[in-house]
Design an enzyme around this catalytic site. Structure first.
Site, PDB file in Angstrom:
ATOM      1  CG  ASP A 111      -2.097  -0.966   1.030  1.00 44.32           C
ATOM      2  OD1 ASP A 111      -2.645  -1.023  -0.085  1.00 44.32           O
ATOM      3  OD2 ASP A 111      -2.424  -1.677   1.992  1.00 44.32           O
ATOM      4  CG  ASP A 119      -7.574  -3.518  -3.552  1.00 44.04           C
ATOM      5  OD1 ASP A 119      -7.967  -4.505  -4.213  1.00 44.04           O
ATOM      6  OD2 ASP A 119      -8.073  -3.199  -2.470  1.00 44.04           O
TER       7      ASP A 119
HETATM    8  N1  GLY Z   1      -7.263  -1.476  -0.519  1.00 44.64           N
HETATM    9  C1  GLY Z   1      -8.257  -1.819   0.373  1.00 44.64           C
HETATM   10  C2  GLY Z   1      -9.644  -1.418   0.022  1.00 44.64           C
HETATM   11  O1  GLY Z   1      -9.974  -0.964  -1.039  1.00 44.64           O
HETATM   12  O2  GLY Z   1     -10.452  -1.627   0.884  1.00 44.64           O
END
Ligand code: GLY
Length: 403
Positions: free
Chosen positions: A122, A182
């Site tokens: 992330d 994601d």
């Molecule tokens: N990346 C985590 C979400 O979209 O919840």
């Protein structure tokens, strides 16, 4: 019955129909879009200033969501930590108001340690929204250093023989090498780092990741899997599952939104026509989906049974709106208009009283009705910091487009 009474009854029936079919107050379609944008940005600015006032003296705290009406914060380590500083940078860009800038600097500085994070994917979300916007607007060389170090940290999660950046470490008994949709969003930091440093490796990693994701995360109808785990020896997928969606074979709304945004952004950054085509297919899937409510704000998953209580996900709507506005700039005029029209509907709904919170309410978040992780029983029908970030981004993109 006179004509006025009759017209009044028709209007009330229409409103009732809309409430029953969409679960929301209808957005005012008459208000000029420029006025919608200004109203949305002004409201977001009021909320953000109030939030900043509350948190400015609370060391390392960044807003996340509300739980039972109480503000939930995180330190830098949450994947959501960069969104509030990023929103403040956008509001500074819009207003040129120094207060937004000072708060943006303060909350951005709370993420500095993230440049060294190598334990999850992330880092791109966290640093590019905060330091990335800060660097874009100020040219502060210290921000650039943080971003380049962050890109190096993120790159340590790439394995050449698999060709993807590993997302997570948890659930290791089930997933050998999990990659979630994601993760496409983290590539923007790497593409920036490649341009900035001249190092080809960052770009090679991004293109490889986007190519492999296109190959393995999508079904023939262009809906996507949330989690694909790869066999660490063969480099081939060994599991296709969900983590935050309804079912392994369902389409989790935010995952689909990340896919749309990710391929649109990767087309902008690379010029590869395959990415544009992918974004167009992903957009067609969501724009034509029969399970879309009248106000277009998606349910949290496209494949859930719909009842009047089925939660929406305003965060997905905001991400989709922002991505569709950008996508419209990469296509022909007629096709682009379809994307802008759809984004306009999303933004009108989000800027209606059903989703846009009155300043002083909603814990000082801007949007209501997002869903973070329903299967985990976490963050259901709540405000979320990333919904606010992408909402403001989308409003600014729409404003620029209309100008
Ligand atoms: N990346 C985590 C979400 O979209 O919840």
């Amino acid at each position: 019955m006179n004509k006025q009474t009759f017209n009044g009854m028709i209007w009330k029936a229409l409103v009732l129909f809309c409430i029953l079919t969409s679960g929301c107050t209808p957005a005012n379609q008459e208000e000029p879009m420029q006025a919608v944008i200004e109203r949305g940005l002004q409201t977001a600015g009021q909320h953000a200033l109030q939030m900043a006032e509350i948190l400015k003296n609370q060391d390392n705290k960044l807003p996340k969501t509300l739980k039972n009406g109480d503000l939930q914060t995180s330190d830098a380590s949450s994947w959501t930590s960069g969104f509030f500083p990023g929103e403040l940078w956008y509001l500074y860009e819009h207003t040129q108001n120094e207060t937004f800038k000072q708060y943006a600097e303060l909350f951005t500085s709370r993420l500095e340690e993230i440049q060294h994070c190598t334990t999850h994917h992330d880092v791109g979300f966290m640093l590019y929204c905060s330091y990335g916007n800060g660097y874009r607007l100020t040219g502060n060389p210290a921000y650039k250093d943080v971003l380049v170090t962050g890109a190096r940290s993120l790159s340590t999660r790439f394995r050449d023989h698999i060709g993807l950046i590993r997302s997570w470490e948890f659930n290791a008994k089930v997933w050998q090498y999990p990659v979630i949709i994601d993760n496409m969003m983290n590539l923007e930091l790497l593409m920036w780092a490649s341009k900035t440093t001249g190092e080809q490796r960052f770009k090679d990693i991004s293109l490889s990741h986007a190519d492999k994701t296109m190959e393995h995360h999508f079904r023939p109808n262009y809906s996507c899997y949330h989690v694909v785990s790869f066999d660490t020896i063969t480099g081939q997928p060994h599991k296709k599952q969900t983590h935050q969606g309804f079912a392994d074979e369902s389409t989790w709304a935010r995952g689909h939104a990340w896919a749309l945004y990710g391929y649109t952004m990767m087309y902008r950054e690379s010029g590869k026509p395959e990415y544009l085509a992918q974004a167009q297919h992903v957009a067609a899937y969501l724009m034509n989906h029969p399970n879309t409510p009248a106000d277009k704000i998606p349910y949290w998953d496209y494949d859930v049974e719909v009842t009047p209580e089925t939660p929406r996900d305003a965060s997905s709507a905001a991400i989709m709106a922002s991505a569709l506005i950008e996508l419209s700039t990469h296509t022909g005029k007629a096709e682009g208009k379809k994307y802008v029209d759809y984004a306009e509907q999303l933004l009108r709904s989000l800027t209606s009283p059903e989703y846009l919170a009155t300043p002083g309410s909603n814990g000082h978040f801007t949007l209501m009705h997002s869903t973070g992780n329903l299967p985990g029983n976490i963050e259901i029908d709540v405000p979320l910091t990333y919904a606010d970030y992408y909402y403001v981004e989308a409003l600014l993109r729409m404003k620029k487009l209309l100008e």
